[in-house]
Motif scaffolding. Sequence first.
Motif, short mmCIF file in Angstrom:
data_model
loop_
_atom_site.label_atom_id
_atom_site.label_comp_id
_atom_site.label_asym_id
_atom_site.label_seq_id
_atom_site.Cartn_x
_atom_site.Cartn_y
_atom_site.Cartn_z
N ASN A 1 10.50 3.07 7.80
CA ASN A 1 11.77 3.64 8.23
C ASN A 1 11.95 3.39 9.74
N GLU A 2 13.03 3.87 10.30
CA GLU A 2 13.32 3.59 11.72
C GLU A 2 12.25 4.18 12.65
N GLN A 3 11.53 5.19 12.18
CA GLN A 3 10.47 5.80 13.00
C GLN A 3 9.15 5.04 12.86
N GLY A 4 9.12 4.07 11.95
CA GLY A 4 7.89 3.30 11.76
C GLY A 4 6.98 3.87 10.70
N TYR A 5 7.42 4.89 9.99
CA TYR A 5 6.62 5.45 8.90
C TYR A 5 6.89 4.68 7.61
N VAL A 6 5.87 4.61 6.77
CA VAL A 6 6.02 3.95 5.48
C VAL A 6 7.00 4.73 4.61
N ALA A 7 8.00 4.03 4.07
CA ALA A 7 8.95 4.69 3.16
C ALA A 7 8.55 4.41 1.71
N GLU A 8 8.54 3.15 1.36
CA GLU A 8 8.18 2.73 -0.01
C GLU A 8 8.17 1.21 -0.04
N CYS A 9 8.02 0.63 -1.23
CA CYS A 9 8.15 -0.82 -1.36
C CYS A 9 9.55 -1.13 -1.88
N THR A 10 9.83 -2.38 -2.25
CA THR A 10 11.22 -2.74 -2.56
C THR A 10 11.73 -2.07 -3.83
N GLY A 11 10.83 -1.77 -4.75
CA GLY A 11 11.25 -1.12 -6.00
C GLY A 11 10.19 -0.20 -6.54
N ASP A 12 9.33 0.30 -5.66
CA ASP A 12 8.23 1.16 -6.08
C ASP A 12 7.85 2.16 -5.00
N ASN A 13 7.33 3.29 -5.43
CA ASN A 13 6.75 4.27 -4.50
C ASN A 13 5.30 3.90 -4.23
N LEU A 14 4.79 4.36 -3.07
CA LEU A 14 3.44 4.00 -2.65
C LEU A 14 2.52 5.23 -2.63
N PHE A 15 1.29 5.02 -3.05
CA PHE A 15 0.26 6.06 -3.02
C PHE A 15 -1.01 5.53 -2.36
N LEU A 16 -1.71 6.42 -1.66
CA LEU A 16 -3.02 6.09 -1.07
C LEU A 16 -4.03 7.11 -1.57
N VAL A 17 -5.29 6.67 -1.68
CA VAL A 17 -6.39 7.60 -1.91
C VAL A 17 -7.30 7.50 -0.71
N LYS A 18 -7.63 8.66 -0.14
CA LYS A 18 -8.55 8.69 1.00
C LYS A 18 -9.41 9.95 0.89
N ASN A 19 -10.70 9.78 0.91
CA ASN A 19 -11.65 10.89 0.82
C ASN A 19 -11.31 11.88 -0.30
#
Length: 289
Positions: free
Chosen positions: A175-193
């Motif tokens: 987004n304009e703030q530089g945070y991850v929004a999503e991909c072109t047609g999908d939502n994004l998930f991360l796994v950490k610890n």
Amino acid sequence: MKIWLDGELVDESQAKISVFDHGLLYGDGVFEGIRFYNGRVFRLEEHIRRLFDSARAIVIDMPWTQEEVCKFTCETVAANGLTDGYIRLVVTRGAGELGLNPYLCEKPSMFIIASTIKLYPDEHYQKGLSIITCATRRPAPGALMPQVKSLNYLNNIMAKVEAIQANALEAIMLNEQGYVAECTGDNLFLVKNGKLYTPLISDGALDGITRAVIFEIADKLGIPVIERSITRYDVFVADECFLTGTAAEVIPVVALDRRVIGTGKPGEWTKRFLAGFQELATTTGTPIS
Ligand code: PXG
């Protein structure tokens, strides 16, 4: 192929929309993408509810009830003799005069296509995707509400062009703030610890139906879910990454901007989410007939 168009099932060759339809002239309309598996439509009510919310948000008065649209959707699938595939439901502002004024359009049009869709080649569901960060930004929520599944996809299409030109199949949009929004047609998930992270809707992500399914599976698997602002740093240092969407389903991501994520192979949590999704998708849903 039979298409449902404004109350009738017509042959594909007869399924036509006016060149004066504001859906075409201005991208003035909304849509849904819905999958069906083994003769059952997955999360039908949720998709139709979101369609009606999208329409409401852009001041389109739906001339049908949600129950009726659910019924039309199932009828379209049945009329094409399909058991597995993808439904594209589109509501346009309808035909009107030239000029932006939507109040000059007499009534909305709706059409329903029951077909198939494939976003990524099969092999990537096993080995994972290598994706890029694109320069095309998500519009600010104050410019285009991210919850509205509108016919304005130029932003996503420009992001897709960047991905393809960079030899990747998908792109992360910031987004304009530089945070991850999503991909072109999908939502994004991360796994950490041992925790699951996904961007906030207010950072420009679509309030995905598959995203909500992942929340349910996370609850069953006992992994905490955290919605918060995510940066590229978070993706680079994540243990695992995957994308979700009706069309995409659940697909692992193993690299971003040529940097390996985690082990470079689909992670254990990702595999559990994939299996959990497949189980729900193939065993639950609204029967077509
Ligand atoms: N973000 C965007 C921008 C989308 O368009 C998703 C996320 C995933 O949401 P769901 O609710 O499906 O889990 C989407 C989904 C098509 C098509 O051609 C539609 C989408 C994605 C790709 C292709 O109908 N929408």
